[in-house]
Design a protein around this motif. Structure first.
Motif, PDB file in Angstrom:
ATOM      1  N   ASN A 106       0.802  -1.228   0.000  1.00 48.28           N
ATOM      2  CA  ASN A 106       0.000   0.000   0.000  1.00 48.28           C
ATOM      3  C   ASN A 106       0.831   1.273   0.000  1.00 48.28           C
ATOM      4  OD1 ASN A 106      -2.072  -1.812   0.184  1.00 48.28           O
ATOM      5  ND2 ASN A 106      -2.771  -1.177   2.201  1.00 48.28           N
ATOM      6  N   PHE A 107       1.994   1.226   0.637  1.00 49.38           N
ATOM      7  CA  PHE A 107       2.838   2.425   0.695  1.00 49.38           C
ATOM      8  C   PHE A 107       4.053   2.316  -0.223  1.00 49.38           C
ATOM      9  CE2 PHE A 107       6.307   4.971   2.556  1.00 49.38           C
ATOM     10  CZ  PHE A 107       5.747   6.223   2.392  1.00 49.38           C
ATOM     11  N   ARG A 135      -8.313   6.158   6.604  1.00 49.76           N
ATOM     12  CA  ARG A 135      -7.247   6.948   7.244  1.00 49.76           C
ATOM     13  C   ARG A 135      -7.809   8.036   8.151  1.00 49.76           C
ATOM     14  NH1 ARG A 135      -7.195  11.772   4.625  1.00 49.76           N
ATOM     15  NH2 ARG A 135      -8.306  11.781   2.639  1.00 49.76           N
ATOM     16  N   LEU A 136      -9.115   8.331   8.054  1.00 44.49           N
ATOM     17  CA  LEU A 136      -9.715   9.437   8.796  1.00 44.49           C
ATOM     18  C   LEU A 136     -10.181   9.067  10.196  1.00 44.49           C
ATOM     19  CD1 LEU A 136     -11.885  10.982   5.928  1.00 44.49           C
ATOM     20  CD2 LEU A 136      -9.772  11.935   6.891  1.00 44.49           C
ATOM     21  N   PHE A 137     -10.189   7.760  10.518  1.00 38.38           N
ATOM     22  CA  PHE A 137     -10.797   7.345  11.782  1.00 38.38           C
ATOM     23  C   PHE A 137     -10.061   6.116  12.299  1.00 38.38           C
ATOM     24  CE2 PHE A 137     -14.095   5.232  14.353  1.00 38.38           C
ATOM     25  CZ  PHE A 137     -14.522   6.298  15.135  1.00 38.38           C
ATOM     26  N   PRO A 138      -9.834   6.012  13.621  1.00 37.88           N
ATOM     27  CA  PRO A 138      -9.097   4.869  14.178  1.00 37.88           C
ATOM     28  C   PRO A 138      -9.965   3.611  14.284  1.00 37.88           C
ATOM     29  CG  PRO A 138      -9.738   6.340  15.955  1.00 37.88           C
ATOM     30  CD  PRO A 138     -10.142   7.018  14.675  1.00 37.88           C
ATOM     31  N   ARG A 141      -9.033  -2.884  14.600  1.00 39.80           N
ATOM     32  CA  ARG A 141      -8.318  -3.919  13.836  1.00 39.80           C
ATOM     33  C   ARG A 141      -7.584  -3.375  12.613  1.00 39.80           C
ATOM     34  NH1 ARG A 141     -12.677  -7.654  11.882  1.00 39.80           N
ATOM     35  NH2 ARG A 141     -10.950  -8.948  11.195  1.00 39.80           N
ATOM     36  N   ALA A 142      -7.718  -2.072  12.319  1.00 37.93           N
ATOM     37  CA  ALA A 142      -7.198  -1.516  11.068  1.00 37.93           C
ATOM     38  C   ALA A 142      -5.860  -0.799  11.245  1.00 37.93           C
ATOM     39  CB  ALA A 142      -8.228  -0.571  10.449  1.00 37.93           C
ATOM     40  N   GLU A 143      -5.089  -1.180  12.271  1.00 39.13           N
ATOM     41  CA  GLU A 143      -3.820  -0.506  12.532  1.00 39.13           C
ATOM     42  C   GLU A 143      -2.915  -0.490  11.299  1.00 39.13           C
ATOM     43  OE1 GLU A 143      -5.164  -2.202  16.531  1.00 39.13           O
ATOM     44  OE2 GLU A 143      -5.206  -2.813  14.422  1.00 39.13           O
ATOM     45  N   ALA A 144      -2.766  -1.621  10.656  1.00 40.91           N
ATOM     46  CA  ALA A 144      -1.854  -1.727   9.506  1.00 40.91           C
ATOM     47  C   ALA A 144      -2.446  -1.046   8.274  1.00 40.91           C
ATOM     48  CB  ALA A 144      -1.550  -3.194   9.206  1.00 40.91           C
ATOM     49  N   TYR A 145      -3.683  -1.384   7.952  1.00 39.87           N
ATOM     50  CA  TYR A 145      -4.315  -0.840   6.746  1.00 39.87           C
ATOM     51  C   TYR A 145      -4.486   0.673   6.844  1.00 39.87           C
ATOM     52  CZ  TYR A 145      -7.710  -0.135   3.014  1.00 39.87           C
ATOM     53  OH  TYR A 145      -8.348   0.310   1.895  1.00 39.87           O
ATOM     54  N   GLY A 146      -5.071   1.137   7.944  1.00 41.35           N
ATOM     55  CA  GLY A 146      -5.314   2.575   8.081  1.00 41.35           C
ATOM     56  C   GLY A 146      -4.025   3.381   8.102  1.00 41.35           C
ATOM     57  N   ALA A 147      -3.010   2.860   8.785  1.00 41.49           N
ATOM     58  CA  ALA A 147      -1.732   3.570   8.848  1.00 41.49           C
ATOM     59  C   ALA A 147      -1.078   3.651   7.480  1.00 41.49           C
ATOM     60  CB  ALA A 147      -0.800   2.878   9.848  1.00 41.49           C
ATOM     61  N   SER A 148      -1.157   2.569   6.712  1.00 42.83           N
ATOM     62  CA  SER A 148      -0.553   2.568   5.377  1.00 42.83           C
ATOM     63  C   SER A 148      -1.246   3.563   4.457  1.00 42.83           C
ATOM     64  CB  SER A 148      -0.594   1.164   4.766  1.00 42.83           C
ATOM     65  OG  SER A 148      -1.920   0.786   4.411  1.00 42.83           O
TER      66      SER A 148
END
Length: 244
Positions: A106-107, A135-138, A141-148
């Motif tokens: 993703n990155f 990416r707009l909300f924590p 379970r989305a630590e990896a996906y949202g951060a990327s």
């Protein structure tokens, strides 16, 4: 136009490839699975066959990216769409390798493509980079996906500033939930999920209008933008309720 699309063998990328081909453009459809790209080409009517160019490489492998893209010097538009999603089910005991895999696609997949593409793209060309409304909300379970996706959005936004003097435009694309093989694997409710056909229309319309940022579906985007502006303690509380 000459258009390059990564992640073109399924989901949004595949629909974009089909739609751009149907309107007479030349499409460089990129993916790591040659069989899937061949299957995509077989779906095309004869009049579109000569406008389809399969480009096989893995975006997570820098050398493969360089070898595959270094000779594509006449691109008008590159849509960097390839991505993956993996969730962290146990934050108390998670595998860092999962985060590395997600960031690799993703990155760094975007970074590797941009590294080669911007050297050859001419003034007037555009790079469109797909991130996510996640990416707009924590989200739980989305630590990896949202951060990327947050990382790639920042990278693209900064790149837009630095490529402006070279005449190369950068557009960020933030989808909500879209009906793709990736979201089909989700085990939770996905509000306002839209079809790939609607996603493709929104992207094409935004790119044709030269928009620097495209987000869809609009109402879901407004909702997440509102949540993003709430005090962080409230955001965490809402996310915790989603987990329970």
């Amino acid at each position: 136009m000459n258009i390059l699309i990564t992640g073109a063998s399924s989901g949004i990328g595949k629909q974009l490839a089909l739609d751009y081909l149907a309107t007479g453009h030349d499409v460089y459809a990129c993916g790591r699975n040659q069989e899937k790209l061949a299957a995509l080409q077989s779906e095309l009517p004869p009049t579109q066959q000569n406008h389809f160019h399969a480009v096989v490489f893995d975006v997570t492998e820098r050398e493969q990216v360089q070898n595959a893209l270094s000779n594509l010097e006449q691109l008008d538009l590159a849509i960097l769409n390839a991505g993956v999603c993996e969730y962290i089910d146990d934050a108390k005991s998670f595998d860092a390798a999962l985060v590395e895999r997600v960031f690799a696609a993703n990155f760094f997949g975007v970074v590797y493509c941009c590294e080669t593409l911007v050297q050859h793209m001419q003034s007037g060309a555009r790079i469109a980079i797909v991130d996510s409304m996640a990416r707009l909300f924590p989200f739980t379970r989305a630590e990896a996906y949202g951060a990327s996706k947050a990382a790639v959005h920042y990278f693209a936004s900064s790149l837009r500033t630095d490529l402006k003097d070279h005449g190369i435009a950068v557009t960020t694309i933030s989808p909500g939930f879209v009906e793709t093989p990736m979201t089909d694997a989700n085990d939770f409710e996905m509000p306002m999920r839209i079809s790939v056909a609607k996603a493709s229309i929104a992207i094409q319309k935004g790119l044709a209008g030269g928009k620097p940022h495209i987000a869809f579906p609009r109402i879901f985007g407004w909702m997440l933008a509102f949540l993003h502006r709430l005090p962080y303690r409230w955001q965490v509380g809402l996310s915790s309720r989603m987990r329970s």
